[in-house]
Design an enzyme around this catalytic site. Structure first.
Site, short mmCIF file in Angstrom:
data_model
loop_
_atom_site.label_atom_id
_atom_site.label_comp_id
_atom_site.label_asym_id
_atom_site.label_seq_id
_atom_site.Cartn_x
_atom_site.Cartn_y
_atom_site.Cartn_z
N CYS A 70 -6.22 10.81 -20.55
CA CYS A 70 -5.79 10.82 -22.12
C CYS A 70 -5.27 9.35 -22.65
CB CYS A 70 -5.12 12.05 -22.04
SG CYS A 70 -3.30 11.77 -21.52
N VAL A 108 3.61 3.99 -0.83
CA VAL A 108 3.97 4.70 -2.15
C VAL A 108 5.56 5.09 -2.07
CG1 VAL A 108 1.70 5.27 -2.63
CG2 VAL A 108 3.19 6.97 -1.22
N GLN A 111 0.73 -1.17 -0.08
CA GLN A 111 -0.16 -0.11 -0.11
C GLN A 111 0.99 1.28 0.02
OE1 GLN A 111 -3.65 -0.62 2.75
NE2 GLN A 111 -2.19 -1.73 3.69
N HIS A 126 -1.39 1.57 -4.28
CA HIS A 126 -1.81 2.82 -3.98
C HIS A 126 -1.18 3.87 -4.71
CE1 HIS A 126 -3.94 1.66 -0.12
NE2 HIS A 126 -4.70 1.39 -1.20
#
Ligand code: APR
Ligand code: ZN
Length: 239
Positions: free
Chosen positions: A126, A98, A96, A114
């Protein structure tokens, strides 16, 4: 002294949370000195926060990016990387977190559900992939834009957004015979459900941390202690 045996037929799924990076000096979220004691989630970690105040969101994640760059993997990260090296093709690490401390400790078969501090991505859908980005932004005017004109945002899964890699995670849980969960309070879903899914599949489930998580009842075994102290030497890999 606890020990967790890993048989030749075992497949291991490890889930980590902020607690494994605590001994590297990175704050957790919900401990008394945690990040959510100093910031409101709705100000820095929701799509609405991004729309309302991208500068404030970048200030929060730039500070966390800088802190992660200064941090070093601790013996907990290193113990998991070493375990992976002894379990080729039957070890999967879902974090979890980062920060990139698992990678820097040598973990390879790893998924950040995450997102990652060291990446940014276009704020629009995009189709442009996330890009490697180690910049610590002093002001929003320094933040780049996508070819489509969208502003780059942190490649972080905000609350109310869908975690990354869930198909892969579900597949790995289905074939895991041992789930080891380290340093997570069990407050956030779907991660807090992984141990229940593993139990339903008959897997052994082990929690490692200094205090019981909210989903403690789902664990067949609890190893009480800090990750950096409890993980080294915890696993006995049977031939
Ligand atoms: N070793 C192991 N565990 C520790 C240590 C340590 N040295 N220090 C603290 N812990 C434990 C705490 O007891 C707590 O259970 O780590 C856990 C941290 O819980 P949280 O702060 O809630 O972090 P986490 O569970 O990873 O949060 C999950 O919430 O805010 C979101 O996206 C964010 O990924 C995060 C998610
Ligand atoms: Zn774009």
């Amino acid at each position: 002294m606890d020990s967790i045996s890993i048989a030749a037929t075992d497949r291991v799924f490890v889930l980590t949370g902020a607690g494994i990076s605590a001994e590297s000096g990175l704050p957790t979220f919900r401990d008394s000195d945690g990040l959510w004691a100093g910031y409101r989630i709705e100000d820095v970690c929701t799509p609405e926060a991004w729309q309302r105040n991208p500068a404030g969101v970048w200030a929060f994640y730039s500070a966390r990016r800088a802190a992660a760059q200064q941090a070093k993997p601790n013996p907990g990260h290193l113990a998991l990387a070493e375990l992976e090296s002894r379990l080729p093709e039957r070890f999967f690490l879902c974090t979890q977190n980062v920060d990139d401390l698992h990678e820097r400790a040598g973990s390879v078969n790893l998924l950040h559900m995450h997102g990652e501090l060291a990446k940014s991505r276009c704020e629009n859908d995009c189709g442009a992939p996330p890009v490697e980005d180690h910049a610590v932004y002093a002001s929003l005017s320094d933040v780049g834009r996508c070819a489509c004109g969208g502003l780059l945002r942190p490649h972080i899964v905000f609350f109310d957004e869908i975690p990354l890699g869930m198909e892969r995670i579900e597949r790995e849980i289905l074939r895991a015979t041992l789930m080891v969960v380290v340093g997570t309070s069990g407050s956030v879903y779907p991660a807090a459900n992984f141990v229940h899914w593993a139990r339903q599949n008959g897997a052994r489930t082990v929690y490692v941390g200094p205090e019981a998580p909210l989903n403690a009842a789902a664990f067949t075994h609890v190893v009480e202690g800090k990750a950096g102290e409890a993980l080294p030497g915890l696993f006995v890999v049977e031939a």
